[in-house]
Design a protein around this motif. Structure first.
Motif, PDB file in Angstrom:
ATOM      1  N   LYS A  55       0.837  -1.208   0.000  1.00 45.39           N
ATOM      2  CA  LYS A  55       0.000   0.000   0.000  1.00 45.39           C
ATOM      3  C   LYS A  55       0.873   1.260   0.000  1.00 45.39           C
ATOM      4  N   THR A  56       1.984   1.203   0.709  1.00 46.70           N
ATOM      5  CA  THR A  56       2.905   2.343   0.727  1.00 46.70           C
ATOM      6  C   THR A  56       3.451   2.597  -0.675  1.00 46.70           C
ATOM      7  N   LEU A  57       3.812   1.534  -1.364  1.00 43.88           N
ATOM      8  CA  LEU A  57       4.338   1.677  -2.725  1.00 43.88           C
ATOM      9  C   LEU A  57       3.261   2.168  -3.686  1.00 43.88           C
ATOM     10  N   LEU A  58       2.022   1.778  -3.442  1.00 48.13           N
ATOM     11  CA  LEU A  58       0.920   2.318  -4.241  1.00 48.13           C
ATOM     12  C   LEU A  58       0.783   3.813  -4.021  1.00 48.13           C
ATOM     13  N   PHE A  59       0.858   4.210  -2.754  1.00 47.43           N
ATOM     14  CA  PHE A  59       0.774   5.638  -2.448  1.00 47.43           C
ATOM     15  C   PHE A  59       1.882   6.410  -3.155  1.00 47.43           C
ATOM     16  N   GLN A  60       3.067   5.814  -3.209  1.00 47.02           N
ATOM     17  CA  GLN A  60       4.214   6.470  -3.834  1.00 47.02           C
ATOM     18  C   GLN A  60       4.237   6.295  -5.352  1.00 47.02           C
ATOM     19  N   ARG A  61       3.278   5.503  -5.881  1.00 50.57           N
ATOM     20  CA  ARG A  61       3.207   5.202  -7.322  1.00 50.57           C
ATOM     21  C   ARG A  61       4.515   4.576  -7.807  1.00 50.57           C
ATOM     22  N   ASN A  62       5.060   3.670  -7.018  1.00 56.16           N
ATOM     23  CA  ASN A  62       6.322   3.004  -7.332  1.00 56.16           C
ATOM     24  C   ASN A  62       6.010   1.668  -8.009  1.00 56.16           C
ATOM     25  N   GLU A  63       5.990   1.678  -9.345  1.00 52.67           N
ATOM     26  CA  GLU A  63       5.558   0.500 -10.105  1.00 52.67           C
ATOM     27  C   GLU A  63       6.487  -0.699  -9.906  1.00 52.67           C
ATOM     28  N   ALA A  64       7.783  -0.478 -10.051  1.00 53.22           N
ATOM     29  CA  ALA A  64       8.736  -1.588 -10.024  1.00 53.22           C
ATOM     30  C   ALA A  64       8.723  -2.315  -8.688  1.00 53.22           C
ATOM     31  N   GLN A  65       8.827  -1.571  -7.598  1.00 53.76           N
ATOM     32  CA  GLN A  65       8.858  -2.213  -6.283  1.00 53.76           C
ATOM     33  C   GLN A  65       7.498  -2.785  -5.903  1.00 53.76           C
ATOM     34  N   PHE A  66       6.421  -2.164  -6.388  1.00 52.43           N
ATOM     35  CA  PHE A  66       5.097  -2.718  -6.124  1.00 52.43           C
ATOM     36  C   PHE A  66       4.966  -4.099  -6.758  1.00 52.43           C
ATOM     37  N   ALA A  67       5.457  -4.251  -7.989  1.00 58.88           N
ATOM     38  CA  ALA A  67       5.406  -5.548  -8.663  1.00 58.88           C
ATOM     39  C   ALA A  67       6.176  -6.602  -7.870  1.00 58.88           C
ATOM     40  N   GLU A  68       7.319  -6.194  -7.302  1.00 60.34           N
ATOM     41  CA  GLU A  68       8.133  -7.134  -6.521  1.00 60.34           C
ATOM     42  C   GLU A  68       7.412  -7.571  -5.251  1.00 60.34           C
ATOM     43  N   ILE A  69       6.781  -6.623  -4.554  1.00 53.03           N
ATOM     44  CA  ILE A  69       6.139  -6.971  -3.278  1.00 53.03           C
ATOM     45  C   ILE A  69       4.875  -7.791  -3.506  1.00 53.03           C
ATOM     46  N   VAL A  70       4.197  -7.586  -4.639  1.00 55.10           N
ATOM     47  CA  VAL A  70       3.041  -8.426  -4.968  1.00 55.10           C
ATOM     48  C   VAL A  70       3.492  -9.878  -5.123  1.00 55.10           C
ATOM     49  N   LYS A  71       4.667 -10.088  -5.717  1.00 60.56           N
ATOM     50  CA  LYS A  71       5.206 -11.440  -5.852  1.00 60.56           C
ATOM     51  C   LYS A  71       5.549 -12.037  -4.480  1.00 60.56           C
ATOM     52  N   VAL A  72       6.001 -11.193  -3.572  1.00 62.35           N
ATOM     53  CA  VAL A  72       6.283 -11.660  -2.209  1.00 62.35           C
ATOM     54  C   VAL A  72       4.997 -12.131  -1.543  1.00 62.35           C
ATOM     55  N   ILE A  73       3.928 -11.348  -1.669  1.00 60.32           N
ATOM     56  CA  ILE A  73       2.630 -11.728  -1.081  1.00 60.32           C
ATOM     57  C   ILE A  73       2.154 -13.043  -1.682  1.00 60.32           C
ATOM     58  N   GLU A  74       2.249 -13.146  -3.008  1.00 60.56           N
ATOM     59  CA  GLU A  74       1.830 -14.374  -3.688  1.00 60.56           C
ATOM     60  C   GLU A  74       2.648 -15.572  -3.210  1.00 60.56           C
TER      61      GLU A  74
END
Length: 715
Positions: free
Chosen positions: A183-202
């Motif tokens: 959610k923090t990365l979404l707030f920051q609009r950080n596409e690359a790191q958001f993609a990485e953390i989604v993979k961590v959740i998965e």
């Protein structure tokens, strides 16, 4: 050639640009979904107005103790909740307070007070999960309505939820921390790191032999191997389901394998450890049982989110949703044993029951962290709660007699040991169950880690009743020992009967040495043989604060009308025993009309306990050592080692056999029975022994993380 290179470069440039645009578009879609979900609930305008009017000039509320940051205190959570509630009211479309200047000023004032003090709790959970989660919600909702300075001060607080944090160990907390970071990365609009953390959740959806989802679909949060399926394990499922729904239909969507595994865990772990798939199994709760509201019905959000992400096992998820909405009764029917956790659950459309046990492989109960669950010493000692409504035990905890736990055999002490003595490792390993998925039996070779007491306890489950047996009960003190049948809310009259008469009991405590049955609240308790039965139907008094030292636990005394029924084994017990039958979801008329149940106790000794159901042609046998038993004139069954055996017959011949090794020691179990069968399968060999006139059956048993799981052979 140059023309071809230009086209290739242009194609790659367009592809990259298109991908970047798609990623940005998906990121914005996900961000909007999250915000829409935050703003979904209604706004209590009167409450928000009260928060504005009671906010002090320094940004505090006078009813919050801001000095106490202890594990049992930290009323700062109220401040955080107020901030979230006010932020939602300020931004919610259609809210009368949307864009209200006074409200925004109050939000900024309260937020600035927190930012100036940056409160740290002695309980790490608040610092790494609770506070960051509240603050990222405020950030996401308020967004550009916050100043640059406020955002810069907020981000480090939210940033305490990170994958290097101490609480981000593999368990129910890591996935929550990853979600806050996402959610923090979404707030920051950080596409690359958001993609990485989604993979961590998965990637958190996986089986584990340590912390996390177990191979039997139970959940262990810590290395004490205590059952945490309905606490941390529930939060684990909720967090994944939230993200599965939010990223569905985007380039960030989860793969099929983790989605299916999470649905399996939710339906076969969480929901099968719930009454009618709606209320939490009281026996599966830990220190949370001493929190008001912990036994309320579950909502529909998680199964609905799972359906948003996938149509896997759709009809089963749909049924859970219907049940929780009150749109129909359950058709659920199962017998499920969690061999990694020593927990057995049994569901029929009109009742639910379970057995909680522990062994040398795990601990009896959760430690009383943060001053909660201070009286849980005996809640794993073969606990057998029984429900026909799901509400028999809701919030009864403050008035509970914690030495009379349903199903448990307990030495009655003047007072419980210190709270530090609650968690103990099991002392015996012959603990388990046999099941074919529909019927089953559980066994607990019980040796108390608290008292000089031992007993061999077993439960045998059928469609309309189940049988509870105890043998080899021995104690080495003069303190009395009791086995409790039930302790729940007192509802309506209590009736007691013999073969010739029945009576309604007045309020009080009653010795019922000649009782053949007791009836209360749709449940009958039948005694096949004379036992020293005691019944209490009267008011009990206590308080939440005596069992939960959290600062918000009410200290005033409360009173409840309570039904208690127990068998008194006396003191200095030697080779004591008990036997009783529970008939749930029955009427008084039905019980009297069908007073002779179709169950027969074949044996109840320290060596063998066995029950036969003549109507279902099912026999269930617990053998603490090698032995055999005649289950009918035509059929004898035996086992050449300790184990549990369940056989189904057509009256004369064996149709199927289910076996299990409660001790988790055998690689193969050897069973024999009457009747001539010669057959070989992938995991068994059935051979006719002419000399013995018996079929000898050798069955390979599950190993490693599946040790203790049942095997069923159909003939």
């Amino acid at each position: 050639m140059k023309h071809t290179l230009r086209l290739t470069f242009l194609f790659l440039l367009l592809s990259f640009t298109s991908g970047a645009i798609d990623a940005k578009s998906d990121l914005e879609t996900i961000r909007k979904r999250l915000i829409a979900e935050y703003l979904e609930s209604g706004i209590d305008q009167a409450h928000i107005q009260q928060l504005i009017s009671t906010l002090q000039p320094d940004g505090t509320w006078i009813d919050i103790n801001y000095k106490d940051v202890s594990k049992t205190g930290f009323q700062h959570s109220v401040h955080l909740n107020n901030l979230v509630a006010m932020s939602r009211a300020y931004k919610k479309p259609g809210s009368k307070l949307k864009g209200d200047k006074k409200l925004k000023a109050a939000i900024c004032l309260a937020l600035n007070y927190w930012l100036a003090n940056d409160f740290i709790c002695e309980n790490w959970w608040w610092n790494q999960i609770g506070t960051p989660n509240a603050m990222i919600n405020v950030l996401m909702v308020m967004d550009t309505d916050l100043s640059k300075e406020q955002v810069e001060k907020l981000l480090p607080i939210v940033g305490r939820a990170n994958l290097n944090a101490s609480g981000a160990r593999p368990s129910g907390d890591r996935i929550k921390i990853a979600g806050i970071l996402a959610k923090t990365l979404l707030f920051q609009r950080n596409e690359a790191q958001f993609a990485e953390i989604v993979k961590v959740i998965e990637g958190e959806i996986k089986f584990s032999t340590a912390r996390g989802m177990q191979y039997d679909y139970s959940f262990h949060h810590r290395e004490d191997w205590v059952n945490n399926t309905l606490s941390y394990g529930l939060g684990y499922a909720d967090a994944f389901a939230e993200w599965a729904a939010i990223v569905s239909g985007t380039n960030y969507l989860f793969g099929e394998k983790p989605l299916h595994q999470l649905v399996d865990y939710y339906l076969d772990g969480i929901c099968k450890m719930m009454i009618f798939g709606k209320y939490p199994d009281t026996g599966a709760l830990n220190r949370d049982i001493t929190r008001s509201g912990a036994q309320e019905a579950f909502g529909t959000k998680t199964p609905e989110r799972l359906l948003q992400a996938s149509d896997y096992r759709k009809s089963e998820l749909d049924e859970i949703i219907r049940i929780r909405k009150g749109e129909g009764k359950t058709t659920l029917s199962h017998a499920t044993f969690y061999w990694n956790t020593d927990h057995f659950s049994y569901q029929r459309p009109n009742f639910y029951t379970s057995v909680r046990m522990y062994s040398t492989r795990n601990h009896n109960m959760e430690y009383p962290y943060n001053g909660e669950g201070l009286t849980n010493h005996h809640r794993g000692d073969g606990t057998n709660y029984i429900s026909v409504t799901g509400q028999e035990y809701q919030d009864i905890s403050p008035v509970y007699d914690w030495q009379k736990i349903p199903g448990a055999t307990i030495m009655q002490k003047p007072e419980l040991p210190a709270e530090e003595e609650i968690q103990k490792k099991g002392l015996t390993d012959f603990i388990g169950a046999v099941t074919d998925g529909k019927y089953g039996a559980a066994v607990f070779d019980f040796k108390s880690p608290h008292d000089p007491l031992e007993a061999r306890k077993a439960w045998f489950f059928f469609d309309k009743e189940y049988v509870c047996l105890g043998a080899g009960i021995n104690s080495r003190t003069k303190l009395p020992v009791v086995t409790t049948l039930n302790q729940c809310y007192l509802n309506d009259n209590v009736l007691v009967g013999t073969s010739t008469e029945k009576s309604v009991l007045t309020s009080g405590e009653h010795a019922l040495d000649n009782a053949q049955w007791v009836y209360h609240n749709g449940i009958a308790y039948i005694f096949p043989e004379a036992q020293k039965v005691v019944l209490s139907n009267q008011t009990q008094t206590g308080s939440w604060f005596k069992i939960n030292r959290q600062i918000d636990s009410p200290k005033e005394e409360v009173s409840r009308n309570v039904f208690k029924l127990w068998i008194n084994h006396g003191s200095s017990v030697q080779n004591g025993s008990y036997a009783y039958i529970v008939v749930p979801a029955t009427s008084l008329n039905e019980m009297e009309t069908n007073s002779k149940r179709p169950v027969e106790i074949l044996a109840n000794t320290p060596e063998i306990q066995a029950v036969k159901h003549s109507g279902l042609n099912i026999s269930q046998v617990v053998l603490y050592q090698s032995g055999e038993i005649q289950v009918s004139p035509e059929i004898k069954v035996g086992c050449e080692s300790p184990g549990i055996v369940m056989i189904k017959t057509d009256g004369k011949a064996v149709k199927s056999i289910s076996v299990a090794d409660p001790a988790h020691k055998l690689s193969r179990i050897h069973v024999y029975f009457s009747g001539k069968i010669s057959k070989t399968g992938d995991n068994f060999t059935a051979t006719w022994n002419e000399r013995r006139q018996l079929t000898e059956l050798a069955i390979d048993l599950p190993q490693a993380m599946y040790a203790g799981k049942s095997v069923t052979i159909d003939f």
